[in-house]
Design an enzyme around this catalytic site. Structure first.
Site, short mmCIF file in Angstrom:
data_model
loop_
_atom_site.label_atom_id
_atom_site.label_comp_id
_atom_site.label_asym_id
_atom_site.label_seq_id
_atom_site.Cartn_x
_atom_site.Cartn_y
_atom_site.Cartn_z
N ARG A 51 59.11 -6.23 29.97
CA ARG A 51 59.95 -5.33 30.76
C ARG A 51 60.50 -4.15 29.99
O ARG A 51 60.78 -3.10 30.57
CB ARG A 51 61.11 -6.13 31.35
CG ARG A 51 60.76 -6.72 32.69
CD ARG A 51 61.98 -7.21 33.38
NE ARG A 51 62.75 -8.10 32.51
CZ ARG A 51 63.71 -8.89 32.94
NH1 ARG A 51 64.04 -8.89 34.20
NH2 ARG A 51 64.37 -9.67 32.13
N LYS A 148 53.95 -23.82 28.18
CA LYS A 148 54.74 -24.92 28.73
C LYS A 148 56.14 -24.40 29.07
O LYS A 148 56.52 -23.39 28.52
CB LYS A 148 54.81 -26.07 27.72
CG LYS A 148 55.83 -25.88 26.60
CD LYS A 148 56.06 -27.14 25.81
CE LYS A 148 57.53 -27.46 25.75
NZ LYS A 148 57.91 -28.46 24.80
N ASP A 177 48.94 -26.91 25.22
CA ASP A 177 49.83 -27.86 24.59
C ASP A 177 49.54 -27.71 23.10
O ASP A 177 48.48 -28.15 22.64
CB ASP A 177 49.55 -29.30 25.05
CG ASP A 177 50.58 -30.27 24.49
OD1 ASP A 177 50.95 -30.11 23.30
OD2 ASP A 177 51.03 -31.16 25.21
N HIS A 178 50.44 -27.07 22.39
CA HIS A 178 50.06 -26.65 21.03
C HIS A 178 49.82 -27.85 20.11
O HIS A 178 49.18 -27.71 19.07
CB HIS A 178 51.07 -25.67 20.44
CG HIS A 178 52.38 -26.26 20.10
ND1 HIS A 178 53.41 -26.32 20.99
CD2 HIS A 178 52.84 -26.80 18.96
CE1 HIS A 178 54.43 -26.90 20.42
NE2 HIS A 178 54.12 -27.20 19.18
N LYS A 182 46.66 -28.77 16.73
CA LYS A 182 46.93 -29.14 15.34
C LYS A 182 45.69 -29.74 14.71
O LYS A 182 44.98 -30.53 15.31
CB LYS A 182 48.10 -30.14 15.27
CG LYS A 182 49.44 -29.47 15.53
CD LYS A 182 50.56 -30.46 15.38
CE LYS A 182 51.91 -29.84 15.74
NZ LYS A 182 52.38 -28.90 14.74
N GLU A 216 62.75 -34.59 15.37
CA GLU A 216 63.21 -33.25 14.96
C GLU A 216 64.58 -33.38 14.32
O GLU A 216 65.35 -34.30 14.67
CB GLU A 216 63.32 -32.35 16.19
CG GLU A 216 62.01 -32.12 16.90
CD GLU A 216 62.21 -31.25 18.15
OE1 GLU A 216 61.96 -30.05 18.07
OE2 GLU A 216 62.65 -31.80 19.18
N ASP A 235 60.59 -32.72 28.32
CA ASP A 235 60.30 -31.69 27.33
C ASP A 235 59.24 -32.13 26.32
O ASP A 235 58.49 -31.30 25.81
CB ASP A 235 61.60 -31.33 26.59
CG ASP A 235 61.44 -30.07 25.75
OD1 ASP A 235 60.94 -29.06 26.28
OD2 ASP A 235 61.82 -30.09 24.56
N HIS A 240 53.53 -33.46 25.16
CA HIS A 240 53.01 -33.64 23.79
C HIS A 240 52.70 -35.09 23.45
O HIS A 240 51.61 -35.41 22.98
CB HIS A 240 54.02 -33.12 22.75
CG HIS A 240 54.44 -31.71 22.97
ND1 HIS A 240 53.54 -30.71 23.29
CD2 HIS A 240 55.65 -31.10 22.92
CE1 HIS A 240 54.20 -29.57 23.43
NE2 HIS A 240 55.47 -29.78 23.22
N LYS A 330 66.02 -35.38 19.03
CA LYS A 330 66.59 -34.26 18.26
C LYS A 330 67.67 -34.79 17.34
O LYS A 330 68.23 -35.86 17.57
CB LYS A 330 67.16 -33.23 19.22
CG LYS A 330 66.08 -32.60 20.07
CD LYS A 330 66.54 -31.34 20.71
CE LYS A 330 65.40 -30.64 21.42
NZ LYS A 330 64.42 -30.06 20.51
P1 NAD Z 1 61.79 -15.12 25.43
O1 NAD Z 1 62.92 -15.14 26.40
O2 NAD Z 1 62.06 -14.93 24.00
O3 NAD Z 1 60.77 -13.96 25.87
C1 NAD Z 1 60.42 -13.73 27.20
C2 NAD Z 1 59.55 -12.51 27.30
O4 NAD Z 1 59.29 -12.30 28.67
C3 NAD Z 1 60.15 -11.22 26.76
O5 NAD Z 1 59.11 -10.46 26.19
C4 NAD Z 1 60.65 -10.54 28.02
O6 NAD Z 1 60.69 -9.13 27.92
C5 NAD Z 1 59.58 -10.94 29.00
N1 NAD Z 1 60.04 -10.89 30.38
C6 NAD Z 1 61.17 -11.43 30.91
N2 NAD Z 1 61.22 -11.18 32.23
C7 NAD Z 1 60.10 -10.49 32.53
C8 NAD Z 1 59.58 -9.92 33.72
N3 NAD Z 1 60.22 -10.02 34.90
N4 NAD Z 1 58.40 -9.27 33.65
C9 NAD Z 1 57.73 -9.14 32.48
N5 NAD Z 1 58.17 -9.64 31.33
C10 NAD Z 1 59.35 -10.30 31.35
O7 NAD Z 1 60.96 -16.45 25.72
P2 NAD Z 1 59.97 -17.22 24.72
O8 NAD Z 1 60.77 -18.15 23.90
O9 NAD Z 1 59.11 -16.22 24.03
O10 NAD Z 1 59.12 -18.12 25.72
C11 NAD Z 1 58.03 -17.61 26.48
C12 NAD Z 1 57.30 -18.78 27.15
O11 NAD Z 1 56.79 -19.63 26.14
C13 NAD Z 1 58.17 -19.66 28.03
O12 NAD Z 1 57.37 -20.18 29.07
C14 NAD Z 1 58.56 -20.81 27.11
O13 NAD Z 1 58.87 -21.97 27.83
C15 NAD Z 1 57.28 -20.95 26.32
N6 NAD Z 1 57.45 -21.58 25.03
C16 NAD Z 1 58.21 -21.01 24.06
C17 NAD Z 1 58.34 -21.61 22.83
C18 NAD Z 1 59.14 -20.98 21.73
O14 NAD Z 1 59.15 -21.54 20.63
N7 NAD Z 1 59.78 -19.86 21.93
C19 NAD Z 1 57.68 -22.82 22.57
C20 NAD Z 1 56.89 -23.39 23.56
C21 NAD Z 1 56.79 -22.75 24.78
#
Ligand code: NAD
Length: 483
Positions: A51, A148, A177-178, A182, A216, A235, A240, A330
């Site tokens: 965005r 996920k 599923d990361h 591994k 964790e 979760d 996993h 956790k």
């Molecule tokens: P985050 O909140 O850090 O980032 C979200 C991203 O989405 C940002 O780039 C934001 O600009 C964008 N965004 C938000 N609303 C939007 C919209 N309406 N249109 C377009 N872009 C939009 O989230 P994250 O931690 O990066 O997680 C992203 C996905 O990955 C989620 O589904 C989360 O569950 C999954 N995930 C994250 C992690 C992690 O370690 N961060 C691990 C496993 C899974």
């Protein structure tokens, strides 16, 4: 370590959520490592989409910052970094709006692999799939990568599958599923099906029980409000741990091919028996002197579990009578993920009962120090008679395969490249995810119906005492949680 780099076709990879935490911490560094390894063909590009209103150059700065933050300096040579950054572009798109899509479409090249990584909130997955289709950005052979969590329960997972399948075929959908990326998890299959040694013993006749632990040390951190609606079961276990469990328990697939492997995993989930209430222990961290789980999620009455231990039974010929114990939580004593296959005692001891105390254990470590150890019993050296001692046959990958542990690729490197290659073996199929929810839902419903309150446990411990009791009751014990 000398690693073989398999060439891939050129690609345009769009990361929706390209400015977010996951992109910065995992996806972009993974791509950089693959670039350095020579696996990003000429012309292959990465386009961030989110965005924020950024120019291409501003996004490149963001990528540079992320890589500098998450990759050690000695692995980030300037010339490589600059060359990688050149491949980056950016488009401002709101997943729920109509702007920016024409720009994105204009940037897509013909005759290359198109992949779209949905690294955004799951509530946006449907909107993205719809718009990619409506604005004709995807093209016939596009692949979408979905993060996920995939659903919150069976109904929501079904509905998400239905939405995605309105616009994409199952062969185009890569549910991440990361854990499956591994190195050790893939090695688990190599060890099971590449050797004649283990498979004949891989059943209830020789295996006493199997433990899967994902521990964790961190609490819920900044994810409190999300986590509190989910808990350890949704979760971690539903995805996993369930995936690891399937790989351990499944029958040998006829080939190492996506549907052959996933068919076998699906059969495992379908053979799961319902869990009995006295075979589940739920916990919540709460100790003196540091914030408790309830503080972290700002709900003094929360009944969500930050720890869960449970015993699973499979009703099939191979595993009837051999329990699987799963545990995750956790704020535990150490950060470790491990699968332990604990074999039965030797049927008869010629050493006067001493063998009974020495059990073979195959321990498969996912982190830290990915590797495997097989505990075997030998004679203690020296003249003191026939005394037995357990020793580990240790295969820490870093030791076995080369001195540079950093060369073991991160799961995301493997998985992103599998998407480009079009290989779905290490991704979850829609029916697998639904089957896992179908098993999970009644377990959660049962504890919700009786307003079950999780047992408190000390941060830095191995979880609630009841988890240890559950094992003791059966004459078994959990493996120590240690780094
Ligand atoms: P985050 O909140 O850090 O980032 C979200 C991203 O989405 C940002 O780039 C934001 O600009 C964008 N965004 C938000 N609303 C939007 C919209 N309406 N249109 C377009 N872009 C939009 O989230 P994250 O931690 O990066 O997680 C992203 C996905 O990955 C989620 O589904 C989360 O569950 C999954 N995930 C994250 C992690 C992690 O370690 N961060 C691990 C496993 C899974």
């Amino acid at each position: 370590m000398v690693s073989r780099v398999i060439p891939v076709d050129s690609f345009d990879l769009v990361i929706f959520g390209g400015t977010g935490d996951l992109a910065r911490r995992k996806i972009l560094p993974a791509l950089f490592h693959r670039f350095v390894a020579g696996q990003m063909p000429d012309g292959a590009r990465v386009i961030g989409a989110a965005r924020s209103e950024l120019t291409d150059d501003e996004y490149r700065d963001l990528v540079r910052e992320a890589l500098t933050e998450f990759i050690p300096e000695d692995r980030l040579p300037d010339d490589q970094l600059n060359a990688f950054i050149e491949r980056m572009g950016y488009v401002c798109i709101d997943a729920t709006g109509e702007d920016g899509w024409a720009d994105l479409k204009g940037r897509m090249r013909e005759d290359v692999v198109r992949a779209f990584y949905f690294s955004v909130s799951p509530s946006l997955f449907g909107a993205l799939a719809e718009r990619l289709h409506e604005h004709d950005v995807a093209g016939p052979n596009a692949r979408i990568v979905v993060e996920k969590p995939f659903g919150h329960d069976l109904a929501s997972a079904r509905s998400l599958n239905a939405t995605l399948r309105e616009h994409f075929d199952e062969e185009q959908i890569y549910r991440i599923d990361h854990y499956l990326g591994k190195e050790t998890v893939q090695n688990l299959m190599a060890v099971r099906f590449g050797n004649v040694l283990f498979e004949p013993l891989w059943n209830s006749q020789y295996v006493d029980h199997i433990q899967i632990t994902v521990a964790e040390t961190v609490g819920v951190g900044g994810r409190g409000s999300y986590y509190d609606r989910s808990g350890a079961m949704r979760d971690m276990v539903q995805n996993h741990l369930m995936q690891l469990f399937c790989l351990i328990a499944m029958e040998p697939p006829s080939r190492f091919e996506p549907d052959a492997v996933r068919d076998e995993k699906l059969k495992v989930i379908r053979a799961l028996e319902p869990v009995q209430p006295n075979e589940i222990v739920r916990g919540q961290y709460a100790g003196d002197g540091e914030p408790s789980y309830r503080d972290d999620v700002e709900d003094p009455r929360s009944r969500t579990e930050s720890f869960i231990a449970l015993k699973l039974h499979l009703s099939n010929w191979r595993w009837a009578g051999t329990p699987f114990y799963l545990r995750t939580g956790k704020k535990l004593r150490a950060r470790t993920s491990e699968i332990a296959v604990v074999f039965k005692d030797a049927p008869h001891s010629i050493f006067g009962g001493e063998t009974a105390r020495h059990r073979n254990v195959l321990a498969i470590r996912l982190q830290p120090n990915e590797g495997m150890t097989l505990r075997v019993t030998i004679k203690e050296p020296g003249p003191g008679g026939m005394r037995l001692v357990d020793v580990p046959l240790d295969m820490t990958f870093a030791d076995a395969l080369g001195p540079d542990v950093e060369d073991v690729p991160d799961a995301y490197e493997r998985l992103v490249m599998d998407v480009i290659r079009g290989n779905q073996t290490l991704f979850m199929r829609g029916d697998e995810v639904e089957a896992a929810w179908a098993w999970t839902d009644p377990v959660i419903a049962a504890w919700e119906a009786r307003s079950d309150v999780p047992k408190p446990y000390e941060p830095g411990s191995a979880g609630p005492e009841d988890a240890a009791v559950m094992m003791h009751r059966e004459g078994r014990k959990w493996r120590e949680i240690k780094a």
